[in-house]
Design an enzyme around this catalytic site. Structure first.
Site, short mmCIF file in Angstrom:
data_model
loop_
_atom_site.label_atom_id
_atom_site.label_comp_id
_atom_site.label_asym_id
_atom_site.label_seq_id
_atom_site.Cartn_x
_atom_site.Cartn_y
_atom_site.Cartn_z
N HIS A 229 5.77 -32.80 43.79
CA HIS A 229 4.92 -32.17 42.85
C HIS A 229 3.52 -32.59 42.92
O HIS A 229 2.57 -32.25 42.91
CB HIS A 229 5.53 -31.64 41.98
CG HIS A 229 4.77 -30.88 40.73
ND1 HIS A 229 4.46 -29.64 41.07
CD2 HIS A 229 4.29 -30.88 39.58
CE1 HIS A 229 3.69 -29.00 40.21
NE2 HIS A 229 3.53 -30.20 39.10
N GLU B 110 11.78 -26.93 36.23
CA GLU B 110 12.08 -28.13 35.67
C GLU B 110 13.46 -28.22 35.23
O GLU B 110 14.12 -26.91 34.82
CB GLU B 110 11.12 -28.56 34.45
CG GLU B 110 9.77 -28.37 34.86
CD GLU B 110 8.64 -29.06 34.01
OE1 GLU B 110 9.27 -29.79 33.12
OE2 GLU B 110 7.52 -28.65 33.99
N THR C 297 7.69 -30.51 37.15
CA THR C 297 8.21 -29.54 38.12
C THR C 297 8.81 -30.22 39.24
O THR C 297 8.47 -31.32 39.50
CB THR C 297 6.77 -28.77 38.87
OG1 THR C 297 6.12 -28.43 37.73
CG2 THR C 297 7.14 -28.01 39.63
CA CA Z 1 5.47 -29.02 33.37
#
Ligand code: CA
Length: 410
Positions: free
Chosen positions: A129, A196, A344
């Protein structure tokens, strides 16, 4: 272990799980329950039947409207409670089977925030990410900033706007800056999700104390799925130089059942190799990552669910123990109920990206849904759903889901 609740083995909430949550239903005020199959077990009823008698717990403990007090009793107590429940659910002659008040179908119950969250921190611990975003916004050849491989980057988020699954989210408004001209005010045009996982702190520390990395799991009660809703256009304009603010603080959604680290123990896996070697206070022993399959879907108003990403928690470059050791290395204290989100969770390929920003390449590569409509970000009326579960040797431990529907700006 066999469980006398039929069909439970094939669900996220098998006897190997026993996650804790706060529910209410007709005739039941908010109280503590565990999920088993498609049922909720009322722990107050279980306590009155005597299964926890050896532990000398007050019956009023189970009437708490958050798990904070229960978690504060420590893992010796909470792990024992979970173990007793597993023993009773696998005993065909359990006293629990004598009550018709013990089980409430999930369909008849409402779930609530499982904990009071005093403080919330969001990390940025997926290398995929961070690399994707770095390429998009900074330098394609030098995507990671110099600190990234040396410490788990994070920021202090907003605890007041963490909401439980099923809560509608109004499209936030704010200030954005068009490429040309002056800043403007209005609803975000780039509403996104972030896939998440969050962990919930299970033990207080004192101001000035630091948690050693190898002790960190003693301070982690369990985990939930965490959707860190994000307004990308607001974020882009405001974040320099102090980091995320109103583009993040309008809402984050969590799944209602807290899956304990005990339940996840069988799903441990090694973390990705860290290069260069990290400083000694971040060096840990053993496997501290977990194999948890993740999925995100978008359901348009009146339409079908479309899976848009499949990822896995095991890709995380920085694990939870390192995050907690780093968080407290300066003496910052943590409290029971504090929420720490992973950042993420993206995988290597485009089917495993954890945000629309990455999936649709910041708007350049629209995603087509089964009704023919396209998405670059999230539209009003869309429901975003995230699911998470671990399967090994035929045993399933899952988190259920976190959903949230996006309503027009207020
Ligand atoms: Ca975040």
């Amino acid at each position: 272990m066999n469980c006398w609740i039929e069909g439970s083995a094939d669900t996220d909430f098998s006897i190997y799980n026993i996650p804790f949550g706060i529910f209410s239903a007709e005739g039941y005020s908010k109280r503590i329950g565990i999920a088993i199959g498609d049922q909720i077990m009322d722990l107050k009823v279980a306590a009155i039947l005597g299964i926890f008698d050896e532990m000398n717990l007050s019956v009023t403990l189970w009437e708490e409207d958050t798990l904070n007090k229960f978690i504060s009793l420590g893992k010796k107590v909470t792990s024992r409670v979970r173990w007793i429940i597993q023993k009773e659910l696998s005993d065909d002659n359990s006293i629990l089977r004598t009550s018709d008040q013990l089980l409430i179908p999930m369909a008849d119950a409402q779930m609530h925030m499982p904990v009071h969250v005093g403080d919330y921190t969001d990390f940025y611990s997926s290398i995929e990410h961070a690399t994707n975003l770095g390429k998009m916004f900074r330098d394609p050849d030098n995507a990671l900033l110099p600190n990234w491989r040396h410490l788990p980057v994070g920021y202090h988020g907003r605890a007041s706007s963490i909401v439980v699954s099923g809560t509608d989210i109004h499209r936030p408004k704010g200030q954005t800056k068009p490429p040309e001209g002056n800043p403007v005010f209005g609803p975000t045009k780039r509403l996104d999700f972030e896939l998440e996982m969050g962990f919930i702190v299970g033990k207080n520390t004192n101001l000035g104390d630091s948690i050693p990395v190898n002790d960190a799991e003693d301070y982690i009660f369990g985990m939930v799925i965490f959707n860190d809703w994000s307004a990308r256009d607001i974020q882009k304009w405001e974040y320099v130089p102090l980091g995320p603010f109103l583009g993040k603080s309008f809402a984050s959604s969590i799944s209602p059942w807290v899956v304990t680290l005990d339940a996840l123990d069988s799903y441990r896996v090694p973390s990705p190799k860290q290069e260069p070697t990290v400083l000694p206070y971040l060096q840990y022993n053993g496997d501290r990552n977990f194999d948890i399959a993740l999925e995100v879907s978008i359901t348009p108003e009146g339409g079908n669910e479309n899976v848009v990403s499949r990822s896995n928690f095991k890709y995380m470059y920085w694990n939870m123990s390192q995050q907690l050791a780093h968080h407290t290395v300066n003496g910052c204290n943590v409290n029971v109920g504090d929420m720490m989100a992973s950042g993420t969770i993206s995988g290597k390929d485009e089917n495993s990206y954890g945000s629309m920003l990455e999936i649709a390449s910041a708007g350049k590569n629209p995603l087509t849904l089964d009704d023919g409509s396209t998405r670059v970000f999230i539209n009003d009326g869309d429901t975003v759903t995230m699911r998470a579960s671990s399967i090994k040797d035929g045993h399933r431990v899952g988190f259920g889901e976190v959903t949230g529907k996006v309503l027009p700006a207020k």
